[in-house]
Design a protein around this motif. Structure first.
Motif, PDB file in Angstrom:
ATOM      1  N   MET A   1       0.806  -1.210   0.000  1.00  0.00           N
ATOM      2  CA  MET A   1       0.000   0.000   0.000  1.00  0.00           C
ATOM      3  C   MET A   1       0.845   1.269   0.000  1.00  0.00           C
ATOM      4  O   MET A   1       0.441   2.288  -0.547  1.00  0.00           O
ATOM      5  N   ALA A   2       2.014   1.226   0.641  1.00  0.00           N
ATOM      6  CA  ALA A   2       2.783   2.454   0.823  1.00  0.00           C
ATOM      7  C   ALA A   2       4.276   2.172   0.785  1.00  0.00           C
ATOM      8  O   ALA A   2       4.719   1.034   0.927  1.00  0.00           O
TER       9      ALA A   2
ATOM     10  N   LEU B   1       1.680   6.969   0.507  1.00  0.00           N
ATOM     11  CA  LEU B   1       0.772   6.097  -0.232  1.00  0.00           C
ATOM     12  C   LEU B   1       1.260   5.950  -1.663  1.00  0.00           C
ATOM     13  O   LEU B   1       1.646   6.930  -2.306  1.00  0.00           O
ATOM     14  N   ARG B   2       1.287   4.712  -2.149  1.00  0.00           N
ATOM     15  CA  ARG B   2       1.747   4.475  -3.524  1.00  0.00           C
ATOM     16  C   ARG B   2       0.884   5.257  -4.513  1.00  0.00           C
ATOM     17  O   ARG B   2      -0.329   5.422  -4.321  1.00  0.00           O
TER      18      ARG B   2
ATOM     19  N   PHE C   1      -2.591   4.274  -5.927  1.00  0.00           N
ATOM     20  CA  PHE C   1      -3.766   4.254  -5.058  1.00  0.00           C
ATOM     21  C   PHE C   1      -4.252   5.651  -4.688  1.00  0.00           C
ATOM     22  O   PHE C   1      -5.180   5.792  -3.898  1.00  0.00           O
TER      23      PHE C   1
ATOM     24  N   ASP D   1      -7.852   6.040  -5.233  1.00  0.00           N
ATOM     25  CA  ASP D   1      -8.692   4.966  -4.708  1.00  0.00           C
ATOM     26  C   ASP D   1      -9.136   5.354  -3.297  1.00  0.00           C
ATOM     27  O   ASP D   1      -8.334   5.376  -2.361  1.00  0.00           O
TER      28      ASP D   1
ATOM     29  N   PHE E   1      -8.311   2.893  -0.366  1.00  0.00           N
ATOM     30  CA  PHE E   1      -6.933   2.896   0.120  1.00  0.00           C
ATOM     31  C   PHE E   1      -6.627   4.183   0.889  1.00  0.00           C
ATOM     32  O   PHE E   1      -5.933   4.162   1.900  1.00  0.00           O
TER      33      PHE E   1
ATOM     34  N   ARG F   1      -8.153   3.763   4.257  1.00  0.00           N
ATOM     35  CA  ARG F   1      -7.372   2.842   5.085  1.00  0.00           C
ATOM     36  C   ARG F   1      -6.064   3.493   5.533  1.00  0.00           C
ATOM     37  O   ARG F   1      -5.623   3.342   6.672  1.00  0.00           O
ATOM     38  N   PHE F   2      -5.459   4.258   4.623  1.00  0.00           N
ATOM     39  CA  PHE F   2      -4.206   4.935   4.945  1.00  0.00           C
ATOM     40  C   PHE F   2      -4.410   5.955   6.066  1.00  0.00           C
ATOM     41  O   PHE F   2      -3.629   6.038   7.008  1.00  0.00           O
TER      42      PHE F   2
ATOM     43  N   GLU G   1      -4.877   4.324   9.470  1.00  0.00           N
ATOM     44  CA  GLU G   1      -3.636   3.941  10.153  1.00  0.00           C
ATOM     45  C   GLU G   1      -3.134   5.085  11.017  1.00  0.00           C
ATOM     46  O   GLU G   1      -2.779   4.891  12.179  1.00  0.00           O
TER      47      GLU G   1
ATOM     48  N   ASP H   1       2.494  -0.183  11.851  1.00  0.00           N
ATOM     49  CA  ASP H   1       1.590  -0.575  10.767  1.00  0.00           C
ATOM     50  C   ASP H   1       0.198  -0.910  11.274  1.00  0.00           C
ATOM     51  O   ASP H   1      -0.227  -2.063  11.301  1.00  0.00           O
TER      52      ASP H   1
ATOM     53  N   GLY I   1      -2.331  -0.096   9.666  1.00  0.00           N
ATOM     54  CA  GLY I   1      -3.081   0.187   8.438  1.00  0.00           C
ATOM     55  C   GLY I   1      -4.376  -0.565   8.318  1.00  0.00           C
ATOM     56  O   GLY I   1      -5.301  -0.124   7.640  1.00  0.00           O
TER      57      GLY I   1
END
Length: 706
Positions: free
Chosen positions: A21-22, A41-42, A45, A48, A51, A54-55, A58, A151, A153
């Motif tokens: 994810m990251a 974050l990548r 995503f 998205d 994501f 969710r990021f 975290e 983590d 996440g």
């Protein structure tokens, strides 16, 4: 990203990790002047919403916690399409790297790590946060030994909306709890199950469940029993195994009721009285081991099924259909059988049976052949990390496996050259002939030593530290030389040699200047003695450096030295100036006392000691001698204006008399007349001698009285 200053504050230095994810970077917080970790974050995503949600969760989950065993969250933000979290930077390794390098760990070390993880979970659970992805990769261990859980996440807050949430499988299947694998609700006990697996892996070096696919591993969590820790490592104390067995019960009701309960068990399991406690027993078999697996609900079924579609049934079915539809090439004409009913009545049954047997044999052969294509023997993948590349290849080939080409070669700090630092399919069971990917270190990135001779030692140390050399690995050896103090005279490693900045040890020979030694005292020595001593020490004295002046010291005697006083530090080659007495000043006068001294008792010896004080000094000893008869002692003294010379006589260590002359008396021409110190007279024949019993007759007088 590297070199970019995120939001004008966080200067990205280097990438240090990442997941699906990251990505995680080491950065410098220019505002607070400290190192931080930045999780970004990548890019795939950033649009998205799931994501991003969710990021952000975290950051929210971890920020809600404040505990020494939880990685602290410092900041969260967004710059254009870049979403990031700024967190505490931990200098060290994650637990997965330590397990790969050193497992099985000693029970004491494993329990120490587990206690800190459990302490963090207790704090999270107390704040209604379930981690849901406890695994060695998410456990950081600093150089000081402090354990940090990171983590969050996929952490969930325990609320009415999440307690019943099912059908979502996120996390690492090797560490799933059974209820997690089924897609059921996960709670505090799920984190404790995962912690049990982490502890299992630390003390055995192995995972409890392995498989070819996620679904096969998930099913093992649900249905199969694992090899108990002491079977793999008999040195584990029974009390430690009991903790693992209780934490990893498939039935949640038989696990620890809370992180607090497990923490208490961990803190006491290594006490001497518990080490050999009985193996833990449970009242009922672990229910989920024998229960028919319930239907896997929701997205987990889709997720797992998509990864393990088996080709065997499909091909077997195809093979069977081919055989079923196949018609015999040789068909019998029934009219021919009717022509000879008596003769050929047996032929049709025989042909039918024979054809059937042939078809069955062909079907069986075809099925076995197809099965043979897929029913390949399985083997455990050898763990070849830390082996040399040659050893790893040989080990894999001997196990019936192949090495996937090309092998990956990378600079790797701390890993020797040609050593395998990572492999694919580690701790798995695979088909014979499977390919294993190897990652091989080309050794640490080396630097070339510069020529530091003639340079400042302090500047050189600063330059090496900037290149990554540990200052504790830089030593110096002092040496005397003509170079300025602090100048490097020699070095190891030599200029041009390669070195690893993280491990190299530098040693420099550093000038401390010319050799020094204490300056000798030359005062009161003769000129010749002083010059000889200076030359023997390597010091310089020229005739022009000798100053002569009148003094009350004896002619030719050193009366001063310059510029170094006695015992001051001096270097070889230093120039010295001497002041030497040229004789008495013009206004000085000399006078001689003539002192006549008799023994205390006639015919018996007495020790005579004469000291004088004059312009040359005080209490100078002139005579020390034993006499048996009357003797005259000349004592020469020197006087300067307005002074007085004095002579003191001691006989047999007793003060006897004092004589003096002033400068004016001598200048007026007074002659030197004898000064007499008589002895005791012999007693008359009719008078008893003085003894200890009769020390005096009352009529005797002393010399002083006379």
């Amino acid at each position: 990203m590297i070199g970019h200053e995120l939001s004008g504050r966080y200067e990205i230095i280097t990438r240090i990790g990442g997941g699906g994810m990251a990505l995680v970077y080491k950065a410098h917080d220019v505002l607070l002047n400290r190192k931080v970790a930045v999780k970004v974050l990548r890019q795939q995503f950033v649009h998205d919403e799931e994501f991003i949600r969710r990021f952000r969760r975290e950051a929210q989950s971890a920020a809600a916690l404040s505990h020494p065993n939880v990685v602290s969250i410092y900041d969260v933000g967004q710059e254009d399409d870049t979403h990031y979290i700024v967190m505490e930077y931990i200098e060290g390794n994650n637990l997965n790297e330590i397990i790969k390098e050193r497992a099985p760990l000693q029970a004491e070390e494993a329990i120490r790590v587990a206690i800190q993880i459990c302490d963090a979970l207790e704090h999270a659970h107390h704040n209604q946060i379930i981690h849901r992805d406890i695994k060695p990769h998410n456990i950081l261990i600093g150089k000081n030994g402090r354990v940090k859980v990171t983590d969050f996440g996929i952490a969930r807050a325990v609320t009415s909306s999440t307690i019943t949430q099912t059908g979502s499988m996120v996390g690492s299947v090797h560490y799933f709890s059974p209820e997690h694998a089924k897609g059921s609700a996960t709670g505090e006990k799920s984190d404790l199950y995962s912690l049990g697996i982490v502890l299992y892996q630390m003390v055995t070096g192995k995972l409890p469940f392995l498989g070819e696919s996620p679904i096969s591993i998930a099913l093992k969590h649900l249905q199969e029993h694992f090899a108990e820790p002491k079977e793999l490592n008999p040195y584990i104390p029974q009390s430690v195994e009991n903790v693992i067995l209780k934490a990893m019960r498939k039935n949640q009701n038989e696990r620890y009721a809370s992180a607090s309960e497990m923490l208490l068990d961990l803190e006491t399991c290594l006490q001497p009285e518990r080490l050999k406690e009985p193996k833990i027993e449970f009242s009922n078999p672990d229910l989920d081991e024998t229960r028919v697996m319930p239907a896997i609900r929701g997205s987990i079924a889709d997720t797992l099924a998509g990864t393990v579609v088996s080709s065997k049934p499909e091909k077997l079915q195809t093979a069977g259909a081919d055989e079923k539809d196949k018609e015999p090439d040789d068909r019998w004409d029934s009219s021919k059988l009717e022509e000879s009913p008596g003769k050929r009545k047996w032929v049709k049954p025989v042909v039918t049976v024979a054809s059937t047997l042939v078809i069955i044999a062909l079907v069986y052969w075809g099925a076995m052949t197809v099965l043979g294509w897929f029913d390949i023997e399985e083997v455990d993948v050898p763990y070849v990390v830390n082996m040399t590349e040659t050893e790893a290849r040989t080990t894999l080939v001997q196990a019936g496996l192949k090495v996937e080409e090309p092998t990956m070669y990378t600079d790797k700090e701390g890993i020797p050259k040609d050593t395998v630092y990572e492999q694919s399919k580690a701790n798995q069971r695979v088909k014979v002939g499977s390919f294993i990917k190897l990652y091989v270190s080309t050794g640490p990135k080396l630097s070339q030593a510069a020529d530091y001779t003639g340079k400042s030692y302090e500047d050189t140390v600063s330059a090496l530290v900037a290149l990554g050399v540990d200052e504790d690995n830089i030593d110096k050896t002092p040496a005397f030389s003509d170079e300025a103090p602090g100048t490097i005279l020699d070095q190891t490693p030599k200029a041009g040699e390669d070195y690893d900045p993280k491990k190299a040890k530098f040693n420099f020979t550093v000038s401390q200047g010319k050799e020094t030694f204490p300056m000798p005292s030359l005062i009161d020595k003769s000129e010749a003695e002083a010059v000889a001593l200076l030359q023997s020490k390597g010091l310089v004295i020229n005739e022009t450096d000798i100053v002569r002046e009148a003094s009350y010291k004896e002619k030719g005697t050193v009366i001063a030295q310059y510029p170094y006083e006695p015992n001051a530090e001096v270097t070889k080659g230093a120039a010295i100036t001497l002041t030497v007495s040229s004789g008495l000043p013009e206004d000085a006068l000399e006078y001689t006392f003539n002192i006549v001294i008799s023994p205390a008792k006639a015919g018996k010896s007495s020790e005579i000691r004469i000291v004088y004080s004059d312009a040359r000094g005080q209490n100078i000893e002139a005579v020390k001698r034993k006499i048996k008869d009357t003797q005259t002692f000349p004592v020469k003294v020197v006087l300067d204006p307005n002074t007085e010379a004095m002579v003191t006589i001691y006989r047999d260590n007793e003060f006897t008399d004092t004589f003096s002359k002033t400068y004016d008396e001598v200048k007026s021409g007074a002659e030197s007349t004898p000064e007499t110190i008589p002895g005791d007279e012999e007693p008359p024949p009719d008078q008893p001698a003085l003894t200890e019993e009769n020390p005096t007759d009352g009529n005797t007088t002393t010399n002083n009285q006379q």
